[in-house]
Design an enzyme around this catalytic site. Sequence first.
Site, PDB file in Angstrom:
ATOM      1  CG  HIS A   1      36.116  52.749   7.704  1.00 14.52           C
ATOM      2  ND1 HIS A   1      36.213  51.641   8.523  1.00 14.52           N
ATOM      3  CD2 HIS A   1      34.803  52.884   7.408  1.00 14.52           C
ATOM      4  CE1 HIS A   1      35.002  51.146   8.724  1.00 14.52           C
ATOM      5  NE2 HIS A   1      34.135  51.877   8.056  1.00 14.52           N
TER       6      HIS A   1
ATOM      7  CE  LYS B   1      25.869  58.036  33.324  1.00 16.37           C
ATOM      8  NZ  LYS B   1      26.003  56.870  34.228  1.00 16.37           N
TER       9      LYS B   1
ATOM     10  NE  ARG C   1      32.107  53.947  12.047  1.00 14.34           N
ATOM     11  CZ  ARG C   1      31.534  53.598  10.908  1.00 14.34           C
ATOM     12  NH1 ARG C   1      30.279  53.921  10.674  1.00 14.34           N
ATOM     13  NH2 ARG C   1      32.193  52.914  10.007  1.00 14.34           N
TER      14      ARG C   1
ATOM     15  NE  ARG D   1      26.252  50.056   5.280  1.00 12.68           N
ATOM     16  CZ  ARG D   1      24.992  50.485   5.489  1.00 12.68           C
ATOM     17  NH1 ARG D   1      23.992  49.690   5.228  1.00 12.68           N
ATOM     18  NH2 ARG D   1      24.750  51.680   5.959  1.00 12.68           N
ATOM     19  CB  THR D   2      31.182  49.404  10.396  1.00  9.28           C
ATOM     20  OG1 THR D   2      31.378  49.984   9.099  1.00  9.28           O
ATOM     21  CG2 THR D   2      32.529  49.121  11.014  1.00  9.28           C
TER      22      THR D   2
END
Length: 307
Positions: free
Chosen positions: A129, A80, A101, A51-52
């Site tokens: 959030h 890496k 995120r 969703r985000t």
Amino acid sequence: MRHLISPLDLSIEELDEILSLGQAIMQNPEKYSHVCDGKKLATLFYEPSTRTRLSFESAMLNLGGKVLGFSSADSSSASKGESVADTIRVISSFADICAMRHPKEGAPTVASMYSKIPVINAGDGGHNHPTQTLTDLLTIKSLKGRLDNMTIGMCGDLKFGRTVHSLINAMVRYENVRFILISPNELKIPDYLRQEVLDAKNIEYVETNELEKYMPELDILYMTRVQRERFFNEEDYIRLKDSFILDREKMKLARDDMYVLHPLPRVNEISTDVDDDPRAVYFEQVHYGVYARMALIITLLGLKDKC
């Protein structure tokens, strides 16, 4: 240049301006369809999201902009060993704004220290959030017509639920807001949130494990899932995951103008027999999220004058 790392980065006046802009976009989306022509959004998602991430991408595309980025750490140079600081330095050359995120709390803050473009925290561990909070606020304001004078029930995982932490931080800034905090003892809100936010601001709240008892008092019920990915062992998750399940029978206890929100994804904490109840607005909430993020992107890019 502004970043959005925490809901507290925005004043009440700025929050209200973004929410008003979001409502204006909802009413006339075509007017805003070219505001971000020539602009690029980078979505830096070190942790899975549906969703985000797609909401951010949809928001930018709706504004006429373009998107680039990655959807997991494994598909980026983080695999890496590249640091967040180095990644954002590189991305600053490719995009005009980014949404990040990350599973580690504080990673977006680190990124903002090295970035040449606005950084939006799209969720950092169990911490914050803020754009889900903008979504929640826009949903509540649009449906209830206000953000003050209400009782909000928060149910489920209140310990690790970053959406809960962000929403509490935002809502305590409005007048006469009361919280009913419903959770198992193991998943109560963190001490810092209780002491430094609720107690410090003299906010009225109740901590309980009784959902049914408080249903008739609520203006908003904010349901959350017990987050498997935040637990250190499977046994604790299995023991707590079904602590509270909202179903049709419990909804009979609620007022006609009470609304159920959920940041999604849900597992089984809301029974599917609730979905047809007009007070269940968690899928509508997703829709509001696109407009909230459109308004935020416009604001952080300094493009409000083009609207």
